[in-house]
Write a protein that holds these residues in place. Sequence first.
Motif, PDB file in Angstrom:
ATOM      1  N   GLN A   1     -11.459  98.071   7.908  1.00 44.88           N
ATOM      2  CA  GLN A   1     -11.447  97.046   6.862  1.00 44.88           C
ATOM      3  C   GLN A   1     -12.832  96.408   6.807  1.00 44.88           C
ATOM      4  OE1 GLN A   1      -8.741  93.680   7.401  1.00 44.88           O
ATOM      5  NE2 GLN A   1      -8.164  93.833   5.246  1.00 44.88           N
TER       6      GLN A   1
ATOM      7  N   PHE B   1      -8.623  98.995  12.926  1.00 45.62           N
ATOM      8  CA  PHE B   1      -7.234  98.919  13.347  1.00 45.62           C
ATOM      9  C   PHE B   1      -6.734 100.285  13.792  1.00 45.62           C
ATOM     10  CE2 PHE B   1      -6.149  94.672  12.155  1.00 45.62           C
ATOM     11  CZ  PHE B   1      -6.938  94.367  11.058  1.00 45.62           C
TER      12      PHE B   1
ATOM     13  N   GLN C   1      -1.118  89.663   6.386  1.00 46.66           N
ATOM     14  CA  GLN C   1      -2.288  89.629   7.251  1.00 46.66           C
ATOM     15  C   GLN C   1      -2.983  88.291   7.134  1.00 46.66           C
ATOM     16  OE1 GLN C   1      -5.632  92.127   6.127  1.00 46.66           O
ATOM     17  NE2 GLN C   1      -6.361  92.270   8.233  1.00 46.66           N
TER      18      GLN C   1
ATOM     19  N   LEU D   1     -13.844  95.570  10.688  1.00 50.58           N
ATOM     20  CA  LEU D   1     -12.652  95.366  11.501  1.00 50.58           C
ATOM     21  C   LEU D   1     -11.885  96.674  11.561  1.00 50.58           C
ATOM     22  CD1 LEU D   1     -10.980  93.216  13.007  1.00 50.58           C
ATOM     23  CD2 LEU D   1      -9.942  92.607  10.821  1.00 50.58           C
TER      24      LEU D   1
ATOM     25  N   LEU E   1      -8.163  97.959   3.169  1.00 56.72           N
ATOM     26  CA  LEU E   1      -8.054  98.860   4.323  1.00 56.72           C
ATOM     27  C   LEU E   1      -8.239 100.297   3.888  1.00 56.72           C
ATOM     28  CD1 LEU E   1      -5.157  97.060   6.013  1.00 56.72           C
ATOM     29  CD2 LEU E   1      -6.968  98.093   7.348  1.00 56.72           C
TER      30      LEU E   1
ATOM     31  N   ARG F   1     -13.038  93.857  16.129  1.00 57.69           N
ATOM     32  CA  ARG F   1     -14.195  93.635  15.244  1.00 57.69           C
ATOM     33  C   ARG F   1     -15.407  94.310  15.870  1.00 57.69           C
ATOM     34  NH1 ARG F   1     -14.664  90.875  10.986  1.00 57.69           N
ATOM     35  NH2 ARG F   1     -12.701  89.780  11.377  1.00 57.69           N
TER      36      ARG F   1
ATOM     37  N   GLY G   1      -8.762  88.345   8.921  1.00 54.87           N
ATOM     38  CA  GLY G   1      -9.367  88.820  10.145  1.00 54.87           C
ATOM     39  C   GLY G   1      -8.399  89.111  11.262  1.00 54.87           C
ATOM     40  N   GLN G   2      -7.127  89.068  10.960  1.00 57.18           N
ATOM     41  CA  GLN G   2      -6.114  89.305  11.981  1.00 57.18           C
ATOM     42  C   GLN G   2      -5.385  90.622  11.714  1.00 57.18           C
ATOM     43  OE1 GLN G   2      -5.788  87.077  14.574  1.00 57.18           O
ATOM     44  NE2 GLN G   2      -7.534  86.057  13.636  1.00 57.18           N
ATOM     45  N   SER G   3      -4.377  90.878  12.546  1.00 57.49           N
ATOM     46  CA  SER G   3      -3.636  92.132  12.421  1.00 57.49           C
ATOM     47  C   SER G   3      -2.678  92.102  11.236  1.00 57.49           C
ATOM     48  CB  SER G   3      -2.860  92.399  13.703  1.00 57.49           C
ATOM     49  OG  SER G   3      -2.216  93.652  13.622  1.00 57.49           O
ATOM     50  N   LEU G   4      -2.161  93.270  10.922  1.00 58.50           N
ATOM     51  CA  LEU G   4      -1.163  93.393   9.867  1.00 58.50           C
ATOM     52  C   LEU G   4       0.226  93.311  10.484  1.00 58.50           C
ATOM     53  CD1 LEU G   4      -3.748  95.062   8.857  1.00 58.50           C
ATOM     54  CD2 LEU G   4      -2.152  96.118   7.277  1.00 58.50           C
TER      55      LEU G   4
ATOM     56  N   PHE H   1       0.600  98.343  13.416  1.00 56.71           N
ATOM     57  CA  PHE H   1      -0.843  98.206  13.598  1.00 56.71           C
ATOM     58  C   PHE H   1      -1.167  97.403  14.847  1.00 56.71           C
ATOM     59  CE2 PHE H   1      -2.880  99.838   9.732  1.00 56.71           C
ATOM     60  CZ  PHE H   1      -1.749 100.161   9.003  1.00 56.71           C
ATOM     61  N   GLY H   2      -2.292  97.757  15.460  1.00 61.13           N
ATOM     62  CA  GLY H   2      -2.811  96.966  16.562  1.00 61.13           C
ATOM     63  C   GLY H   2      -3.408  95.670  16.060  1.00 61.13           C
ATOM     64  N   THR H   3      -3.887  94.876  16.995  1.00 65.44           N
ATOM     65  CA  THR H   3      -4.394  93.549  16.658  1.00 65.44           C
ATOM     66  C   THR H   3      -5.778  93.581  16.032  1.00 65.44           C
ATOM     67  OG1 THR H   3      -5.095  93.375  18.962  1.00 65.44           O
ATOM     68  CG2 THR H   3      -3.023  92.300  18.362  1.00 65.44           C
ATOM     69  N   GLY H   4      -6.410  94.740  16.054  1.00 64.97           N
ATOM     70  CA  GLY H   4      -7.719  94.866  15.427  1.00 64.97           C
ATOM     71  C   GLY H   4      -8.858  94.592  16.387  1.00 64.97           C
TER      72      GLY H   4
END
Lengths: 116, 114
Positions: free
Chosen positions: A38, A90, B37, A88, A44, A111, B40-43, A106-109
């Motif tokens: 993203q 994922f 979302q 970002l 995304l 950066r 800047g956070q997860s989905l 999805f994971g928490t991401g």
Amino acid sequence: AQSVAQPEDQVNVAEGNPLTVKCTYSVSGNPYLFWYVQYPNRGLQFLLKYITGDNLVKGSYGFEAEFNKSQTSFHLKKPSALVSDSALYFCAVRVIATSGTYKYIFGTGTRLKVLA
Amino acid sequence: SAVISQKPSRDICQRGTSLTIQCQVDSQVTMMFWYRQQPGQSLTLIATANQGSEATYESGFVIDKFPISRPNLTFSTLTVSNMSPEDSSIYLCSVRRGGDEKLFFGSGTQLSVL
């Protein structure tokens, strides 16, 4: 519970250096694993997937990921990072829902910041 | 690739009102998903909407709060009902088309509830 984890909130790497973004998973059966990216103020985008076959899968923008069944990992890699890779990232996994169909978790991401 | 048109792109709403988000796909798709979302956070998956069946909601999300319609294979709506500031978020629709194991995402709806 079926899940996917990204242990790092942020990864910093110098431009031109190799990068790794980590992902581990916990699913029953054979995993279907994905990476999405993203970019700022953009939607995304799919990067790559592992379903079966070679453990090293190649995707868009020079990224690749290595599936490791024994370590239940699917780390994203790139040999030489670009500043434009800053975004970002994922990790995601396909799981079977209680309804019998599929859903994607999805994971928490993580950066990624590539420094010039 | 699939082209997904999501509307509105953003909205500012008053507490207690409802907002309906539309998702239009340029081709027929079986599976459609609605995610939330924080920037800047997860989905977080809200529900799965497959044509011809009731939407399947994830834990923590209920139909009265987030009713979904899926009248055909190219269109779906998500309504955020009786909104509160806690509903402020980005809402994303996503589709999986045919046997292609990847998701396509709409551009998102940024919702702010005052």
